[in-house]
Design a protein around this motif. Structure first.
Motif, PDB file in Angstrom:
ATOM      1  N   HIS A 133       0.960  -1.344  -0.084  1.00 32.87           N
ATOM      2  CA  HIS A 133      -0.113   0.048   0.091  1.00 32.87           C
ATOM      3  C   HIS A 133       1.039   1.215  -0.274  1.00 32.87           C
ATOM      4  CE1 HIS A 133      -3.124   3.120   1.289  1.00 32.87           C
ATOM      5  NE2 HIS A 133      -3.751   2.303   0.476  1.00 32.87           N
ATOM      6  N   HIS A 134       0.478   2.426  -0.456  1.00 32.80           N
ATOM      7  CA  HIS A 134       1.018   3.596  -0.564  1.00 32.80           C
ATOM      8  C   HIS A 134       2.288   3.940   0.253  1.00 32.80           C
ATOM      9  CE1 HIS A 134       0.999   8.254  -0.827  1.00 32.80           C
ATOM     10  NE2 HIS A 134       1.367   7.904  -1.885  1.00 32.80           N
ATOM     11  N   ILE A 135       3.392   3.835  -0.342  1.00 32.48           N
ATOM     12  CA  ILE A 135       4.983   4.032   0.326  1.00 32.48           C
ATOM     13  C   ILE A 135       5.187   5.461   0.783  1.00 32.48           C
ATOM     14  CG2 ILE A 135       5.745   1.696  -0.152  1.00 32.48           C
ATOM     15  CD1 ILE A 135       7.426   2.668  -2.195  1.00 32.48           C
ATOM     16  N   ILE A 185       9.217   8.977  -1.288  1.00 34.07           N
ATOM     17  CA  ILE A 185      10.039   8.055  -1.468  1.00 34.07           C
ATOM     18  C   ILE A 185      11.611   8.484  -0.955  1.00 34.07           C
ATOM     19  CG2 ILE A 185      11.175   6.544  -3.311  1.00 34.07           C
ATOM     20  CD1 ILE A 185       8.183   6.204  -2.940  1.00 34.07           C
ATOM     21  N   GLY A 186      11.779   9.740  -0.852  1.00 36.92           N
ATOM     22  CA  GLY A 186      12.721  10.255  -0.247  1.00 36.92           C
ATOM     23  C   GLY A 186      13.304   9.815   1.109  1.00 36.92           C
ATOM     24  N   HIS A 187      12.006   9.469   1.748  1.00 37.91           N
ATOM     25  CA  HIS A 187      12.190   9.022   3.046  1.00 37.91           C
ATOM     26  C   HIS A 187      12.945   7.646   3.256  1.00 37.91           C
ATOM     27  CE1 HIS A 187      10.340   8.873   7.617  1.00 37.91           C
ATOM     28  NE2 HIS A 187      10.410   7.412   7.207  1.00 37.91           N
ATOM     29  N   ASP A 191      14.326  13.659  -5.376  1.00 33.92           N
ATOM     30  CA  ASP A 191      13.039  12.807  -5.415  1.00 33.92           C
ATOM     31  C   ASP A 191      11.802  13.557  -5.820  1.00 33.92           C
ATOM     32  OD1 ASP A 191      11.133  11.153  -4.187  1.00 33.92           O
ATOM     33  OD2 ASP A 191      11.120  12.347  -2.146  1.00 33.92           O
ATOM     34  N   PHE A 192      11.304  12.837  -6.924  1.00 34.69           N
ATOM     35  CA  PHE A 192      10.202  13.894  -7.540  1.00 34.69           C
ATOM     36  C   PHE A 192       9.324  12.860  -8.244  1.00 34.69           C
ATOM     37  CE2 PHE A 192      13.985  13.818 -10.569  1.00 34.69           C
ATOM     38  CZ  PHE A 192      13.302  13.132 -11.581  1.00 34.69           C
ATOM     39  N   ALA A 193       8.092  13.313  -8.486  1.00 35.40           N
ATOM     40  CA  ALA A 193       6.919  12.682  -9.300  1.00 35.40           C
ATOM     41  C   ALA A 193       7.263  12.737 -10.662  1.00 35.40           C
ATOM     42  CB  ALA A 193       5.523  12.969  -8.812  1.00 35.40           C
ATOM     43  N   LEU A 250      20.103  25.696  -5.487  1.00 34.47           N
ATOM     44  CA  LEU A 250      19.842  24.618  -4.372  1.00 34.47           C
ATOM     45  C   LEU A 250      20.436  23.320  -4.848  1.00 34.47           C
ATOM     46  CD1 LEU A 250      16.310  25.657  -3.343  1.00 34.47           C
ATOM     47  CD2 LEU A 250      18.558  26.026  -1.963  1.00 34.47           C
ATOM     48  N   LEU A 251      20.820  22.318  -4.058  1.00 35.03           N
ATOM     49  CA  LEU A 251      21.251  20.995  -4.354  1.00 35.03           C
ATOM     50  C   LEU A 251      19.909  20.355  -4.107  1.00 35.03           C
ATOM     51  CD1 LEU A 251      24.579  20.948  -2.410  1.00 35.03           C
ATOM     52  CD2 LEU A 251      24.245  20.818  -4.829  1.00 35.03           C
ATOM     53  N   PRO A 252      19.934  19.191  -4.698  1.00 36.91           N
ATOM     54  CA  PRO A 252      18.848  18.163  -4.399  1.00 36.91           C
ATOM     55  C   PRO A 252      18.894  17.903  -2.864  1.00 36.91           C
ATOM     56  CG  PRO A 252      20.110  17.423  -6.358  1.00 36.91           C
ATOM     57  CD  PRO A 252      20.675  18.564  -5.626  1.00 36.91           C
TER      58      PRO A 252
END
Ligand SMILES: NC(=O)c1ccc[n+]([C@@H]2O[C@H](COP(=O)([O-])OP(=O)(O)OC[C@H]3O[C@@H](n4cnc5c(N)ncnc54)[C@H](O)[C@@H]3O)[C@@H](O)[C@H]2O)c1
Length: 370
Positions: free
Chosen positions: A126-128, A131-133, A187-189, A322-324
């Motif tokens: 189910h929804h994770i 994603i950066g987490h 981290d992006f959609a 800015l950096l990621p």
């Protein structure tokens, strides 16, 4: 306090500890064991803290619906389906993504420490969430990682050149740990904006940025209702727009294949459309121990590049390159001090979800902002 007075704010500002405790209380009332409620609260509140309200506590109402429909299973764990050494396949069993992704990454970290590298296929979670987490979980262990994710059976995004929904907002994420500094976390959609950001705009009654949405006929629109009103016939566009949309669309397609097909999960097509409140994610992750490479100057080289990047002349109106991950770090500092803002509509929906979980107004009251 009468029920109608529980949500009289246009925006509430909730301090971190209260918000976390409220989320734990909601899921324990719904039937989660303490560790599950804790992991869900850790993840959702951390997403808000990082500035990604689309993946924070505003997800609780949808999770509660999915739970009541039996589509989100409480108290489940990631099941190891196949152990092929450096390649592990896990099944999330439609259990809380915040638990099964944590457990999957935990296994991947242990295996990477042993072998130098580990590829993970997590399916049917189910929804994770953000994603950066998960990349940060790897970075905290000193490990590099990258992650391809699909939102299986929930197409919201039109492919480059098309106007029908064909894949999810399929996020991509990559992270690089740095000694004594926050990791770089991209981290992006792969959609122009995350679907959750369209939901937040819909709840706030504001327009979405130009270039993110089309209506059913393919006409560009800024109305978030194109995705979230009763007749949800529009679509999101892939990132990159008219000039480079083929790149966003191509990356989204690879996320779908890696996370949906390679992991043994499922991809989006006519036979797999999810019609409930459930959000099903697959994730293909690769975790690498940077110390396994012969790269004695790794950190100096990375730092030198970062300094060089930041020393570029700036566009008018821009204060800093800015950096990621730096935007999230800055938001954490601000929100860590001032609290988490939650819009009125989302807060009302969260209170309804708490009641649906079985909490009385008296049980909810201690968590309301003063
Ligand atoms: N689980 C799911 O099904 C799912 C689906 C889609 C998205 N998501 C999550 O949604 C979240 C939001 O995605 P998004 O596409 O809205 O993210 P976004 O557009 O805010 O982009 C975030 C990334 O861009 C970087 N960034 C932001 N501003 C920057 C700037 N000015 N200069 C340089 N870098 C900058 C950030 O550090 C971060 O790496 C992500 O955490 C993603 O994982 C999850």
């Amino acid at each position: 306090m009468p029920e109608s007075n529980l949500a009289p704010y246009s925006e509430v500002l909730v301090d971190l500890q209260s918000l976390h405790a409220f989320v734990v209380a909601i899921w324990q009332a719904a039937g989660s064991e303490a560790r599950e409620a804790q992991l869900v609260a850790d993840h959702l509140v951390a997403a808000n803290l990082a500035g990604h309200d689309s993946h924070g506590v505003g997800m609780i109402p949808r999770y509660m619906h999915a739970c009541r429909e039996g589509e989100l299973k409480l108290n489940g764990h990631a099941e190891l389906v196949r152990d092929a050494g450096a390649v592990l396949t896990l099944d999330g069993g439609h259990s809380f993504g915040q638990v099964v992704a944590y457990e999957t990454i935990e296994r991947g970290i242990a295996r990477t420490k042993e072998l130098g590298i580990c590829a993970l296929g997590l399916r049917n979670a189910h929804h994770i969430g953000r994603i950066g987490h998960w990349a940060e979980q790897c970075a905290q262990a000193g490990l590099v990682s990258f992650h391809f994710v699909n939102v299986a059976g929930d197409p919201l995004v039109a492919p480059f050149g098309g106007i029908d929904r064909r894949f999810g907002t399929n996020p991509f994420c990559a992270a690089f740990p740095r000694p004594g500094r926050p990791p770089l976390v991209l981290d992006f959609a792969t959609s122009a904006i995350a679907a959750g950001k369209v939901r937040v705009a819909f709840n706030k009654g504001v327009e979405t940025p130009a270039g993110a949405l089309i209506d059913y006929d393919g006409t560009p629109t800024r109305d978030p209702g194109a995705l979230f009103s009763e007749c949800q016939h529009g679509a999101l566009l892939a990132f990159g727009g008219a000039v480079a949309g083929h790149k966003g669309s191509g990356l989204a397609a690879m996320c779908e294949i890696f996370a949906g097909a390679l992991t043994g999960g499922f991809t989006s097509h006519a036979e797999t459309l999810v019609t409930t409140h459930a959000i099903v994610n697959g994730m293909f992750s690769v975790i690498v121990n940077p110390h396994a490479f012969d790269a004695p100057a790794r950190d100096q080289q990375a730092d030198a590049f970062v300094d060089w990047l930041k020393a570029s002349r700036l566009e008018a109106g821009v204060d800093e390159i800015l950096l990621p991950g730096e935007r999230e770090d800055a938001t954490r500092r601000v929100r860590g001090a001032s609290g988490i803002p939650v819009d009125k509509e989302s807060w009302a929906q969260i209170l309804d979800a708490a009641r649906a979980a079985g909490m009385s107004d008296a049980a909810i009251r201690p968590f309301l902002p003063r």
